[in-house]
Design an enzyme around this catalytic site. Structure first.
Site, mmCIF file in Angstrom:
data_model
loop_
_atom_site.group_PDB
_atom_site.id
_atom_site.type_symbol
_atom_site.label_atom_id
_atom_site.label_comp_id
_atom_site.label_asym_id
_atom_site.label_seq_id
_atom_site.Cartn_x
_atom_site.Cartn_y
_atom_site.Cartn_z
ATOM 1 N N GLY A 112 43.258 -1.881 -14.747
ATOM 2 C CA GLY A 112 43.143 -1.906 -16.200
ATOM 3 C C GLY A 112 42.773 -3.263 -16.762
ATOM 4 O O GLY A 112 43.191 -4.303 -16.260
ATOM 5 N N ASN A 130 39.835 5.845 -16.921
ATOM 6 C CA ASN A 130 40.957 6.067 -17.816
ATOM 7 C C ASN A 130 40.601 5.660 -19.251
ATOM 8 O O ASN A 130 39.478 5.230 -19.523
ATOM 9 C CB ASN A 130 42.177 5.295 -17.293
ATOM 10 N N HIS A 190 22.546 -12.741 -22.615
ATOM 11 C CA HIS A 190 21.716 -13.459 -23.582
ATOM 12 C C HIS A 190 21.302 -14.808 -22.998
ATOM 13 O O HIS A 190 21.985 -15.338 -22.121
ATOM 14 C CB HIS A 190 22.498 -13.673 -24.886
#
Length: 187
Positions: free
Chosen positions: A141, A84, A114
């Site tokens: 979401g 989406n 990192h």
């Protein structure tokens, strides 16, 4: 292929400022720009552009613009993939989705990481750890999938979850950091 790109693809520490990698990211940014500028009715164009951006598209895949990624060529999606609005994949290492995966708006999958040591980090090197998502997975979401995570078949990641550990198949996880909420019966 240059040394730094070889190192990146091998999962070793590499210099992201290497000219070849800068050019690859710019190419992906341009491809994302063109993809994101398409109209909803331009399904054939979207399919072609997605095929140019991603390393592998197996079957039908839908990515609703806007979408962003670092390289694109490290992304593979299976048949029935749906992402989406507003998804982001930092794909310095493979980001692989199985069949019938559904991503809610704003899902982020990160492979870039990192060094923990600040002196090493200041040297500018980074490395990647792949993300693998099985078949029939639903990611809600604004969920974030962090480097090195594997999500098993049939799993569900709740909206807003930050997934820092592997998710077993047919399990619902949620929270920050994501924890098991329950197993999914059947199947």
């Amino acid at each position: 292929m240059g040394r730094e790109k070889e190192r990146m693809l091998a999962g070793e520490a590499y210099d992201p400022s290497a000219p070849e990698l800068v050019a690859d990211r710019r190419r992906a940014q341009e491809r994302c720009r063109r993809y994101n500028a398409t109209a909803p009715t331009e399904t054939d164009r979207r399919e072609r552009l997605l095929g140019e951006l991603f390393g592998e598209v197996r079957g039908d895949a839908t990515v609703v613009p806007p979408f962003r990624c670092d390289y694109g060529y490290n992304v593979g999606v299976g048949d029935g993939f749906f992402a989406n609005y507003g998804c982001v994949f930092l794909d310095v290492a493979p980001v692989a989705f199985g069949e019938n995966c559904l991503l809610g708006p704003g899902v982020h999958a990160y492979t870039a990481t990192h060094p923990i040591d600040p002196d090493e980090r200041a040297a500018g090197l980074e490395f990647g750890d792949p993300v693998a998502v099985g078949d029939d997975v639903w990611i809600g979401g604004r969920a974030v999938i962090t480097p090195g995570v594997e999500i098993g078949d049939g799993a569900v990641v709740a909206a807003g979850a930050v997934v820092v550990d592997d998710v077993p198949a047919r399990t619902v996880v949620g929270g920050n950091p994501a924890e098991e909420i329950r197993e999914i019966g059947g199947g």
